[in-house]
Design an enzyme around this catalytic site. Structure first.
Site, PDB file in Angstrom:
ATOM      1  N   ALA A  20       0.743  -0.924  -0.544  1.00 52.68           N
ATOM      2  CA  ALA A  20      -0.295  -0.001   0.227  1.00 52.68           C
ATOM      3  C   ALA A  20       0.775   1.202  -0.416  1.00 52.68           C
ATOM      4  CB  ALA A  20      -1.503   0.147   0.920  1.00 52.68           C
ATOM      5  N   SER A  21       0.286   2.138   0.739  1.00 53.46           N
ATOM      6  CA  SER A  21       1.030   3.401   0.867  1.00 53.46           C
ATOM      7  C   SER A  21       2.375   3.784   1.468  1.00 53.46           C
ATOM      8  CB  SER A  21       0.322   4.658   1.224  1.00 53.46           C
ATOM      9  OG  SER A  21      -1.006   5.406   0.298  1.00 53.46           O
TER      10      SER A  21
END
Length: 634
Positions: free
Chosen positions: A333-334
């Protein structure tokens, strides 16, 4: 009468005497030959082959018995024992000393609980045992109360004895399972492997071997060298006396970088949530904490886990047998946005002044599909700093497409993604750093631009382990220096302690000091700026840290649907992630946290990382030697 005299007169005595003499001489000759052969054989046996037959005779009279070594102990960084050799008691019976076995077993069963199936197995063992003078274990792992009861009634139990033996014991139980591992009985597969490696003799008399974690990785150090006793036995194999003895050499003790109290902090911080916490010392990537939740008690395996208990662990939907730190595979993810930004700066795709407009979605030219930002209405104008601080998806969708997957794969490989980190346990997954070749090899499909869009925010085919995230974060903190994660700090023998040096790899080359500082400043903004995605979790901290939150989708959400955790089964809800290091200017630790199916990295994972950092800076002063003064070894 005349006929009878005639027959007698016809006998030839000379011929008969001659025949007798010839037969006598032949018999004498045969006797002489046989006697000669016998003498020759006696000479050969008594003189020529004396040593050989003497050795065989001694083999029947003298036996060499192995003396297994004590296994090395395992300590944490402050000397607290994580793996011990504890004494346990067993009830053993010598069959030849028992007049009535059934009566004895009945008496024992009246004193302490013994399962009927165990009694049946014992009877079968005794039935097929040839050496009746050798003890057979009736019940192992006696409690102190059971041992006391048997001892008090010893005079009534002729032939029954209590024996004390050493066995592996893990005092912290499930707290250290996935890091330290465990030992268990040597099975057929282990025996075959030892034979292939030429180590069978080294394990004579040994019943256990490392199966998981450090116990397996450092088996050669922990096991030690076997000793021997030369004993004289009678024709039934009973030992008469000991002739000589060579003492075994105990295994080496291991001193780890792990802090067991920090392990406990990680466990408490995760609570009932499934997930993983790993903390690295950035100066050499030694592991301070490595905890996977849920866990299990390794002591269950030491004495032989029951099929019922093993099936329970195996069928548990929470998968406690999996080491989530090194085997759990999650979309990053981020958390990878800082490294994506670093690549963009390095390849001059963006500068600190580059800004793009985020309307809440991203579209590839001539394609109708919209790739949504987590903020429905968008972030407006964003640059490299704000895109990391507020975790703007659109910025990294655009950057990824412009960079292309080939360049992304090449650069991310330098940070350890898609590879083993080199940590000193075998149970580690490489996870997946996708590429064009990987996708075609697996799915027989080409790589599409849409695949690259998802990669830009750490989704799609990309998976990582929590350890890989911590490893990559330490590389950012160290501005490109790369050290293999390790748990072993030193080995200890009777001659002293030998430190284990850090293992460095090829650094990330070519990235300018300026670009490193831009990314570290942006990550600092994640927790320092009020709009940062990790600000709330780190508000009021007495140290300056840098980090990045992440919220990973477990399932795809259709174009026109909204994510609603309440309407989705728990196992399909988003994972929470956080990576960080501190202090910003002179990093000392790197932390990675992954929590399954709770959503919101800033809300759920960042607070756990804050707890770990708070503990570290409260207990680890700048001078490492001072830390030892504040730790109790009780």
């Amino acid at each position: 009468m005349w006929h009878r005299r005639r027959r007698l007169a016809m006998r030839d005595h000379l011929a008969e005497a001659s025949l007798f003499n010839r037969r006598a001489l032949f018999s004498l000759f045969v006797i002489v030959i046989l006697g000669a052969i016998l003498l020759i054989n006696l000479h050969s046996i008594q003189i020529d082959q004396y040593e050989d037959y003497q050795t065989r005779a001694d083999g029947n009279r003298i036996k060499v018995l192995p003396s297994p070594p004590n296994r090395g102990l395992i300590y944490d960084r402050f000397g607290r024992i994580l793996a011990d050799n504890a004494t346990f008691y067993s009830l053993e019976i010598v069959p030849e000393e028992v007049a009535d076995m059934d009566q004895l077993l009945s008496r024992v069963a009246e004193l302490i609980p013994i399962e009927e199936s165990r009694l049946d197995d014992f009877r079968e063992q005794v039935k097929h045992q040839w050496r009746k003078f050798e003890a057979v274990v009736l019940k192992s792992q006696l409690s102190e109360e059971e041992a006391s009861i048997i001892a008090v009634n010893q005079h009534k139990l002729k032939g029954a004895y209590i024996e004390a033996r050493l066995k592996r014991y893990y005092p912290y139980g499930e707290l250290t399972t996935h890091a330290v591992g465990y030992v268990a009985k040597i099975n057929r597969k282990d025996a075959d492997n030892l034979e292939l490696e030429g180590k069978t003799a080294r394990y004579e008399g040994t019943f256990d071997i490392g199966k998981q974690g450090l116990e397996k990785y450092y088996e050669d150090l922990l096991h030690g060298e076997v000793g021997y006793q030369k004993v004289e036995v009678n024709n039934r194999g009973r030992i008469i006396r000991t002739l000589s003895e060579q003492a075994p050499e105990p295994g080496q003790d291991l001193v780890l970088s792990l802090d067991i109290e920090m392990q406990q902090v990680a466990k408490d911080a995760l609570g009932e949530n499934r997930g993983a916490v790993v903390v690295l010392d950035t100066k050499d990537n030694s592991v301070l904490a490595l905890y996977s939740n849920p866990s299990y008690d390794p002591n269950l395996f030491v004495h032989g886990i029951s099929s019922k208990n093993y099936k329970k662990l195996l069928n548990d939907t929470d998968r406690p047998l999996i080491n989530r730190v090194t085997q759990g595979r999650y979309p990053p993810a981020s958390t990878i946005k800082p490294i994506m930004g670093l690549l963009g700066l390095h390849d001059q795709m963006v500068t600190t002044k580059t800004r793009i407009w985020d309307p809440g979605y991203y579209q590839i030219r001539d394609i109708a599909h919209k790739y949504r930002d987590w903020k429905k209405w968008g972030h407006g104008w964003v640059d490299i700093y704000r895109s990391i601080e507020e975790s703007c998806d659109v910025y990294f969708y655009d950057l990824a497409v412009r960079l292309g997957m080939d360049r992304i794969h090449e650069f991310m490989s330098q940070f350890g993604f898609g590879q083993h980190t080199g940590i000193d346990i075998y149970e580690e997954s490489t996870a997946i750093l996708p590429s064009r070749e990987w996708k075609y090899g697996r799915y027989r499909q080409p790589w599409y631009a849409g695949d690259t869009v998802s990669i830009g925010i750490g989704q799609g085919y990309w998976t990582v382990t929590p350890l890989q995230l911590a490893f990559a974060t330490s590389i950012v903190a160290n501005q490109g220096l790369v050290y293999e994660p390790k748990m072993l700090n030193a080995t200890r023998t009777k001659t002293g302690e030998l430190p284990v040096p850090a293992v460095d790899r090829k650094p990330v080359e070519g990235v300018s000091e300026h670009n490193w500082q831009v990314i570290k400043t942006a990550m600092h903004g994640v927790v320092d700026k009020i709009t940062g995605s990790g600000h709330k979790a780190f508000q009021g901290a007495e140290y300056e840290s840098a980090g990045k939150t992440g919220t990973a989708q477990v399932i795809r959400i259709a174009q026109n649907e909204e994510y609603d955790a309440e309407k989705i089964a728990e196992k399909y809800r988003d994972n929470a992630l956080y990576v960080g290091f501190a202090p910003v200017d002179n990093p000392r630790i790197a932390v990675a946290v992954v929590i399954e199916n709770v959503g919101g990295g800033g809300k759920n994972a960042a607070p756990v990382a804050r707890i770990m950092m708070d503990y570290y800076f409260a207990n680890y002063p700048d001078n490492p030697l001072e830390a030892y003064k504040n730790v109790s070894n009780e």
